[in-house]
Design a protein around this motif. Structure first.
Motif, PDB file in Angstrom:
ATOM      1  N   ILE A 127     -81.361 -15.178   8.320  1.00 22.22           N
ATOM      2  CA  ILE A 127     -82.063 -14.188   9.143  1.00 22.22           C
ATOM      3  C   ILE A 127     -82.018 -12.882   8.363  1.00 22.22           C
ATOM      4  CG2 ILE A 127     -82.120 -12.981  11.360  1.00 22.22           C
ATOM      5  CD1 ILE A 127     -80.546 -15.374  12.520  1.00 22.22           C
ATOM      6  N   LEU A 128     -83.179 -12.460   7.872  1.00 20.31           N
ATOM      7  CA  LEU A 128     -83.244 -11.311   6.972  1.00 20.31           C
ATOM      8  C   LEU A 128     -83.920 -10.118   7.637  1.00 20.31           C
ATOM      9  CD1 LEU A 128     -84.294 -13.106   3.655  1.00 20.31           C
ATOM     10  CD2 LEU A 128     -81.994 -12.651   4.537  1.00 20.31           C
ATOM     11  N   ARG A 129     -83.267  -8.955   7.534  1.00 21.74           N
ATOM     12  CA  ARG A 129     -83.808  -7.718   8.092  1.00 21.74           C
ATOM     13  C   ARG A 129     -84.796  -7.090   7.123  1.00 21.74           C
ATOM     14  NH1 ARG A 129     -78.399  -6.929   8.309  1.00 21.74           N
ATOM     15  NH2 ARG A 129     -78.586  -5.286   6.737  1.00 21.74           N
ATOM     16  N   THR A 130     -85.920  -6.635   7.661  1.00 25.17           N
ATOM     17  CA  THR A 130     -86.908  -5.922   6.860  1.00 25.17           C
ATOM     18  C   THR A 130     -87.561  -4.857   7.727  1.00 25.17           C
ATOM     19  OG1 THR A 130     -88.793  -6.208   5.352  1.00 25.17           O
ATOM     20  CG2 THR A 130     -88.810  -7.512   7.378  1.00 25.17           C
ATOM     21  N   SER A 131     -88.484  -4.100   7.175  1.00 20.96           N
ATOM     22  CA  SER A 131     -89.134  -3.045   7.959  1.00 20.96           C
ATOM     23  C   SER A 131     -90.136  -3.647   8.939  1.00 20.96           C
ATOM     24  CB  SER A 131     -89.844  -2.062   7.033  1.00 20.96           C
ATOM     25  OG  SER A 131     -91.001  -2.657   6.478  1.00 20.96           O
ATOM     26  N   LYS A 132     -90.442  -2.901   9.995  1.00 19.23           N
ATOM     27  CA  LYS A 132     -91.380  -3.413  10.995  1.00 19.23           C
ATOM     28  C   LYS A 132     -92.788  -3.537  10.426  1.00 19.23           C
ATOM     29  CE  LYS A 132     -92.005   1.172  13.099  1.00 19.23           C
ATOM     30  NZ  LYS A 132     -91.847   1.929  14.370  1.00 19.23           N
ATOM     31  N   LEU A 133     -93.075  -2.848   9.337  1.00 21.18           N
ATOM     32  CA  LEU A 133     -94.385  -2.952   8.705  1.00 21.18           C
ATOM     33  C   LEU A 133     -94.531  -4.248   7.907  1.00 21.18           C
ATOM     34  CD1 LEU A 133     -94.836   0.706   7.382  1.00 21.18           C
ATOM     35  CD2 LEU A 133     -95.801  -0.311   9.461  1.00 21.18           C
ATOM     36  N   LEU A 134     -93.399  -4.858   7.527  1.00 21.44           N
ATOM     37  CA  LEU A 134     -93.442  -6.046   6.674  1.00 21.44           C
ATOM     38  C   LEU A 134     -92.966  -7.318   7.365  1.00 21.44           C
ATOM     39  CD1 LEU A 134     -91.969  -4.466   3.406  1.00 21.44           C
ATOM     40  CD2 LEU A 134     -94.378  -4.871   3.953  1.00 21.44           C
ATOM     41  N   VAL A 135     -92.508  -7.205   8.602  1.00 21.66           N
ATOM     42  CA  VAL A 135     -91.873  -8.345   9.256  1.00 21.66           C
ATOM     43  C   VAL A 135     -92.839  -9.511   9.492  1.00 21.66           C
ATOM     44  CG1 VAL A 135     -92.268  -7.594  11.640  1.00 21.66           C
ATOM     45  CG2 VAL A 135     -90.211  -8.934  11.073  1.00 21.66           C
ATOM     46  N   ASP A 136     -94.142  -9.242   9.548  1.00 21.92           N
ATOM     47  CA  ASP A 136     -95.126 -10.308   9.765  1.00 21.92           C
ATOM     48  C   ASP A 136     -95.804 -10.763   8.484  1.00 21.92           C
ATOM     49  OD1 ASP A 136     -94.852 -10.461  12.619  1.00 21.92           O
ATOM     50  OD2 ASP A 136     -95.937  -8.556  12.755  1.00 21.92           O
ATOM     51  N   LYS A 137     -95.305 -10.294   7.331  1.00 24.59           N
ATOM     52  CA  LYS A 137     -95.926 -10.626   6.057  1.00 24.59           C
ATOM     53  C   LYS A 137     -95.010 -11.511   5.214  1.00 24.59           C
ATOM     54  CE  LYS A 137     -98.538  -6.283   5.922  1.00 24.59           C
ATOM     55  NZ  LYS A 137     -98.826  -5.044   5.145  1.00 24.59           N
ATOM     56  N   ASP A 138     -95.619 -12.266   4.309  1.00 23.85           N
ATOM     57  CA  ASP A 138     -94.859 -13.072   3.366  1.00 23.85           C
ATOM     58  C   ASP A 138     -93.928 -12.149   2.576  1.00 23.85           C
ATOM     59  OD1 ASP A 138     -93.969 -14.535   1.100  1.00 23.85           O
ATOM     60  OD2 ASP A 138     -95.740 -15.809   1.168  1.00 23.85           O
ATOM     61  N   PRO A 139     -92.611 -12.426   2.576  1.00 23.13           N
ATOM     62  CA  PRO A 139     -91.678 -11.527   1.893  1.00 23.13           C
ATOM     63  C   PRO A 139     -91.735 -11.605   0.377  1.00 23.13           C
ATOM     64  CG  PRO A 139     -90.507 -13.439   2.736  1.00 23.13           C
ATOM     65  CD  PRO A 139     -91.924 -13.536   3.256  1.00 23.13           C
ATOM     66  N   GLY A 140     -92.443 -12.594  -0.160  1.00 20.99           N
ATOM     67  CA  GLY A 140     -92.600 -12.686  -1.605  1.00 20.99           C
ATOM     68  C   GLY A 140     -91.466 -13.425  -2.300  1.00 20.99           C
ATOM     69  N   LEU A 141     -91.465 -13.335  -3.617  1.00 24.94           N
ATOM     70  CA  LEU A 141     -90.494 -14.063  -4.439  1.00 24.94           C
ATOM     71  C   LEU A 141     -89.776 -13.104  -5.388  1.00 24.94           C
ATOM     72  CD1 LEU A 141     -92.728 -17.150  -5.334  1.00 24.94           C
ATOM     73  CD2 LEU A 141     -90.856 -17.103  -3.676  1.00 24.94           C
ATOM     74  N   ILE A 142     -89.327 -11.991  -4.843  1.00 20.09           N
ATOM     75  CA  ILE A 142     -88.699 -10.960  -5.648  1.00 20.09           C
ATOM     76  C   ILE A 142     -87.182 -11.005  -5.482  1.00 20.09           C
ATOM     77  CG2 ILE A 142     -88.483  -8.465  -6.021  1.00 20.09           C
ATOM     78  CD1 ILE A 142     -91.125  -9.603  -6.926  1.00 20.09           C
ATOM     79  N   GLY A 143     -86.458 -10.910  -6.597  1.00 20.19           N
ATOM     80  CA  GLY A 143     -85.008 -10.793  -6.552  1.00 20.19           C
ATOM     81  C   GLY A 143     -84.330 -11.958  -5.857  1.00 20.19           C
ATOM     82  N   ASN A 144     -83.478 -11.651  -4.887  1.00 17.54           N
ATOM     83  CA  ASN A 144     -82.721 -12.683  -4.176  1.00 17.54           C
ATOM     84  C   ASN A 144     -83.626 -13.652  -3.427  1.00 17.54           C
ATOM     85  OD1 ASN A 144     -79.883 -11.979  -4.680  1.00 17.54           O
ATOM     86  ND2 ASN A 144     -80.386 -10.078  -3.630  1.00 17.54           N
ATOM     87  N   LEU A 145     -84.769 -13.171  -2.957  1.00 17.14           N
ATOM     88  CA  LEU A 145     -85.700 -14.048  -2.233  1.00 17.14           C
ATOM     89  C   LEU A 145     -86.180 -15.198  -3.112  1.00 17.14           C
ATOM     90  CD1 LEU A 145     -87.747 -11.333  -0.382  1.00 17.14           C
ATOM     91  CD2 LEU A 145     -86.622 -13.253   0.751  1.00 17.14           C
ATOM     92  N   LEU A 146     -86.357 -14.958  -4.386  1.00 14.92           N
ATOM     93  CA  LEU A 146     -86.806 -16.014  -5.292  1.00 14.92           C
ATOM     94  C   LEU A 146     -85.799 -17.157  -5.305  1.00 14.92           C
ATOM     95  CD1 LEU A 146     -88.616 -17.205  -7.507  1.00 14.92           C
ATOM     96  CD2 LEU A 146     -87.359 -15.817  -9.162  1.00 14.92           C
ATOM     97  N   VAL A 147     -84.527 -16.830  -5.452  1.00 13.55           N
ATOM     98  CA  VAL A 147     -83.491 -17.869  -5.490  1.00 13.55           C
ATOM     99  C   VAL A 147     -83.398 -18.577  -4.145  1.00 13.55           C
ATOM    100  CG1 VAL A 147     -81.039 -18.328  -5.854  1.00 13.55           C
ATOM    101  CG2 VAL A 147     -82.208 -16.609  -7.250  1.00 13.55           C
ATOM    102  N   GLU A 148     -83.397 -17.810  -3.066  1.00 16.76           N
ATOM    103  CA  GLU A 148     -83.272 -18.400  -1.729  1.00 16.76           C
ATOM    104  C   GLU A 148     -84.392 -19.399  -1.445  1.00 16.76           C
ATOM    105  OE1 GLU A 148     -81.314 -14.261  -0.020  1.00 16.76           O
ATOM    106  OE2 GLU A 148     -83.407 -14.772   0.409  1.00 16.76           O
ATOM    107  N   ARG A 149     -85.603 -19.026  -1.808  1.00 15.54           N
ATOM    108  CA  ARG A 149     -86.736 -19.899  -1.514  1.00 15.54           C
ATOM    109  C   ARG A 149     -86.804 -21.087  -2.462  1.00 15.54           C
ATOM    110  NH1 ARG A 149     -91.790 -16.023   0.114  1.00 15.54           N
ATOM    111  NH2 ARG A 149     -92.579 -18.024   0.904  1.00 15.54           N
ATOM    112  N   LEU A 150     -86.354 -20.913  -3.700  1.00 11.14           N
ATOM    113  CA  LEU A 150     -86.327 -22.038  -4.636  1.00 11.14           C
ATOM    114  C   LEU A 150     -85.352 -23.116  -4.185  1.00 11.14           C
ATOM    115  CD1 LEU A 150     -86.500 -20.345  -8.173  1.00 11.14           C
ATOM    116  CD2 LEU A 150     -88.240 -21.782  -7.087  1.00 11.14           C
ATOM    117  N   VAL A 151     -84.205 -22.709  -3.613  1.00  7.15           N
ATOM    118  CA  VAL A 151     -83.224 -23.713  -3.188  1.00  7.15           C
ATOM    119  C   VAL A 151     -83.497 -24.233  -1.779  1.00  7.15           C
ATOM    120  CG1 VAL A 151     -81.443 -22.786  -4.711  1.00  7.15           C
ATOM    121  CG2 VAL A 151     -81.548 -21.998  -2.334  1.00  7.15           C
ATOM    122  N   GLY A 152     -84.582 -23.771  -1.160  1.00  9.82           N
ATOM    123  CA  GLY A 152     -85.016 -24.363   0.106  1.00  9.82           C
ATOM    124  C   GLY A 152     -84.383 -23.802   1.352  1.00  9.82           C
ATOM    125  N   ALA A 153     -83.889 -22.551   1.306  1.00  7.35           N
ATOM    126  CA  ALA A 153     -83.332 -21.952   2.516  1.00  7.35           C
ATOM    127  C   ALA A 153     -84.439 -21.692   3.534  1.00  7.35           C
ATOM    128  CB  ALA A 153     -82.630 -20.639   2.168  1.00  7.35           C
TER     129      ALA A 153
END
Length: 269
Positions: A127-153
């Motif tokens: 459960i990741l906190r982000t701004s209300k302007l971005l909460v409905d958008k694809d968070p992308g594959l930057i930094g830690n998100l890249l690793v998290e999404r690659l390992v299937g979290a």
């Protein structure tokens, strides 16, 4: 090559103990803890090294040594590995089939948890906190998100405002926020020593340490300090816009239209 299959099929306990369950023997200062963990899971590469840190402008006779927990393994997970060795052992002991944790959009802890869970064949929900302007958008594959999404979290986004209403303890306005001076300090230390600090913990700690040394040199003169670098390199991706004006410059290589080939038989274009 006859011996190779046997080597590859050896249990983890025979390959340096990595990813194996091991009994926990607490140090003397922790024997009063209750409940006391009985086991840990071997997830990191310990002990991490210690070496002299050649920081600029130290007071006379002052030495700073650095404990490199940023080199503990698990995709640059720093000291997060240490607590996960206990948490994952407890999850397995309880028969859990998944783990759930919460953090900021570039949380190093969440990325480390996602990797540890995959190592141990557990599902991971972040459960990741982000701004209300971005909460409905694809968070992308930057930094830690890249690793998290690659390992299937499994990633669920929540706005900081929603999180503050339902689950937070009153984040101080300073957490994970940096001044331009702090980020310049991180850049300058990297350029001077090759050590890249993170913007949330080690960067601020080292900034405060050197600032106090500059203001009170007599206090630090002749002392030996051990600084623990807790990792968090990927968290800098969240500061990329702020760092863009500070990072090293680049240029296009200036080449002539053609360069004679060494063998003299033609030209390289």
């Amino acid at each position: 090559m006859a011996g190779v299959p046997a080597t590859l099929s050896a249990p983890a306990a025979q390959i340096g103990g990595f990813l194996s369950k091991k009994p926990y023997a607490p140090p003397s200062w922790a024997t009063h803890l209750s409940p006391m963990p009985s086991h840990t899971m071997s997830l990191g590469h310990f002990p991490t090294p210690i070496h002299k840190w050649n920081l600029p402008n130290l007071p006379e006779g002052t030495e700073v040594w650095i404990k490199r927990d940023d080199l503990s393994g698990m995709q640059l997970s720093g000291n997060k590995v240490r607590k996960l060795e206990f948490l994952m052992a407890d999850a397995l002991a309880q028969g859990a089939d998944c783990v759930i944790t919460v953090g900021g959009i570039q949380s190093n802890h969440c990325r480390a948890t996602a990797v540890a869970a995959k190592y141990l064949n557990l599902d991971c929900y972040l459960i990741l906190r982000t701004s209300k302007l971005l909460v409905d958008k694809d968070p992308g594959l930057i930094g830690n998100l890249l690793v998290e999404r690659l390992v299937g979290a499994h990633i669920d986004l929540v706005s900081k405002e929603e999180y503050g209403k339902i689950g937070s303890v009153a984040k101080g306005l300073g957490y994970a926020m940096n001044t331009a001076e702090e980020l310049k300090f991180v850049k300058d230390i990297a350029a001077a020593t090759g050590i890249v600090l993170d913007p949330v913990y080690s960067g601020k700690a080292a900034y405060g340490l050197l600032k106090d040394m500059a203001c009170n040199p007599a206090k630090w003169k002749g002392r030996k300090i051990l600084f623990v670098h807790t990792g968090g390199l990927l968290g800098l991706y969240d500061k990329a816009d702020q760092l863009s004006s500070l990072a090293g410059s680049w240029r296009r290589m200036d080449l002539e239209d053609s360069v004679p080939r060494k063998d003299g038989t033609g030209k390289m274009f």
